[in-house]
Design an enzyme around this catalytic site. Structure first.
Site, mmCIF file in Angstrom:
data_model
loop_
_atom_site.group_PDB
_atom_site.id
_atom_site.type_symbol
_atom_site.label_atom_id
_atom_site.label_comp_id
_atom_site.label_asym_id
_atom_site.label_seq_id
_atom_site.Cartn_x
_atom_site.Cartn_y
_atom_site.Cartn_z
ATOM 1 N N HIS A 270 -10.681 -23.906 1.619
ATOM 2 C CA HIS A 270 -11.263 -24.167 2.759
ATOM 3 C C HIS A 270 -12.037 -25.054 3.275
ATOM 4 O O HIS A 270 -11.936 -26.178 1.995
ATOM 5 C CB HIS A 270 -12.472 -23.257 3.670
ATOM 6 C CG HIS A 270 -10.974 -22.337 3.431
ATOM 7 N ND1 HIS A 270 -9.769 -21.987 4.957
ATOM 8 C CD2 HIS A 270 -10.924 -20.355 2.911
ATOM 9 C CE1 HIS A 270 -8.856 -21.105 4.627
ATOM 10 N NE2 HIS A 270 -9.082 -20.598 3.483
ATOM 11 N N GLU B 135 -16.223 -17.203 2.988
ATOM 12 C CA GLU B 135 -14.860 -17.586 1.830
ATOM 13 C C GLU B 135 -14.960 -19.063 1.720
ATOM 14 O O GLU B 135 -15.310 -19.307 0.271
ATOM 15 C CB GLU B 135 -14.049 -17.523 2.835
ATOM 16 C CG GLU B 135 -12.606 -17.213 1.813
ATOM 17 C CD GLU B 135 -11.172 -17.763 2.497
ATOM 18 O OE1 GLU B 135 -10.148 -18.114 2.227
ATOM 19 O OE2 GLU B 135 -11.399 -18.020 4.196
ATOM 20 N N GLU C 40 -5.900 -14.151 -3.775
ATOM 21 C CA GLU C 40 -6.572 -14.305 -2.890
ATOM 22 C C GLU C 40 -7.872 -12.901 -3.719
ATOM 23 O O GLU C 40 -7.357 -11.832 -3.981
ATOM 24 C CB GLU C 40 -6.055 -13.474 -1.989
ATOM 25 C CG GLU C 40 -5.200 -14.490 -1.212
ATOM 26 C CD GLU C 40 -6.634 -14.411 0.273
ATOM 27 O OE1 GLU C 40 -7.221 -14.225 0.239
ATOM 28 O OE2 GLU C 40 -5.632 -15.446 1.145
ATOM 29 N N HIS D 225 -9.474 -18.328 -2.990
ATOM 30 C CA HIS D 225 -9.164 -18.308 -1.366
ATOM 31 C C HIS D 225 -10.472 -16.536 -1.425
ATOM 32 O O HIS D 225 -10.192 -16.059 -2.919
ATOM 33 C CB HIS D 225 -8.214 -17.736 -0.802
ATOM 34 C CG HIS D 225 -7.889 -19.308 -0.677
ATOM 35 N ND1 HIS D 225 -8.557 -19.513 0.924
ATOM 36 C CD2 HIS D 225 -6.825 -20.279 -1.111
ATOM 37 C CE1 HIS D 225 -7.424 -21.130 0.799
ATOM 38 N NE2 HIS D 225 -7.043 -21.431 -0.079
#
EC number: 3.5.1.28
Length: 241
Positions: free
Chosen positions: A35, A70, A200, A125
């Site tokens: 991101h 995040e 993740e 992530h």
């Protein structure tokens, strides 16, 4: 900090990630802290998925219930991972250079990684799943689009899964299977020409996972596990390029 430029430590110092293989110095790892630090309408621009379709340039990501984003978690954990790898003599590059601005689109990040011909690519992530769901899962491209995705990327995913679990981080109980998840919708994995996974690390909506992510000690725990996973995979790849 310059994005995409390889960095190595001048004096290797073994980090808290002990028992790391000694034959990985000089290898190249591309780290993608998922991101952006900031977003605008441009993240909706359509880019290739690697499977003939298109998707948004970038997603804004999720956050813990207390508002810890995040993108900051992946940035701070990514810097810890980078420092530990550099200390082991591994050369590293980041997909973005800060946590306060727009970053490259997902396809651009994949192209940056491929241009470096790295030994490994790891994208960091955190999920935004149901509050009852806890744990990490490691994503890889499936069905594979090339021989690297079919073999080394899956091997990398399994080694990372094993090291995260051995470090006391639980496997996801709500998604994937046994801590792994083969996916076709992640452009960075689809476009990868070198061993690539997307981790993740936990679920930001779960109280136990979010508490770990929000603490400096927790982020170091994640980073220590990540460096073990990366180093363990690198040790299977022979000599530096």
């Amino acid at each position: 900090m310059i994005v995409g430029v390889l960095v190595a430590a001048a004096t290797p110092i073994i980090s808290s990630a002990s028992a790391t293989p000694a034959n990985i110095a000089g290898m190249v790892v591309f780290i993608d802290p998922g991101h952006n630090g900031a977003n605008d309408a441009s993240i909706g621009r359509q880019v290739p998925t690697g499977r003939g379709g298109t998707k948004n340039c970038q997603a804004s990501g999720t956050s813990t219930n207390s508002g810890y984003p995040e993108h900051t978690f992946t940035w701070e954990t990514g810097l810890r991972l980078r420092a530990a790898l550099n200390a082991l003599g591994v050369r590293t590059a980041l997909s973005r250079g800060n946590d306060n601005a727009l970053g490259p689109c997902v396809d651009e990040r994949a192209n940056m990684a491929n241009a470096l011909r790295p030994n490994a690519i790891v994208s960091l992530h955190a999920d935004g799943g149901p509050a009852s769901g806890r744990g990490f899962h490691v994503n890889y491209s499936a069905p594979p689009l090339n021989a690297i995705q079919a073999g080394p990327s899956v091997q990398f995913a399994r080694i990372m899964r094993d090291q995260l679990q051995a470090s006391g981080i639980p496997k996801a109980n709500y998604i994937g299977q046994d801590g792994l998840y083969g996916r076709s919708d992640l452009a960075g994995l689809n476009l990868a020409q070198y061993p690539s996974i997307l981790v993740e690390l936990g679920n930001m909506k779960n109280p136990a996972d979010s508490a770990l992510m929000e603490s400096a000690e927790g982020r170091q725990k994640y980073a220590n596990a990540l460096v073990r996973g990366v180093a363990g995979f690198l040790a299977t790849q022979g000599q530096a390029r």
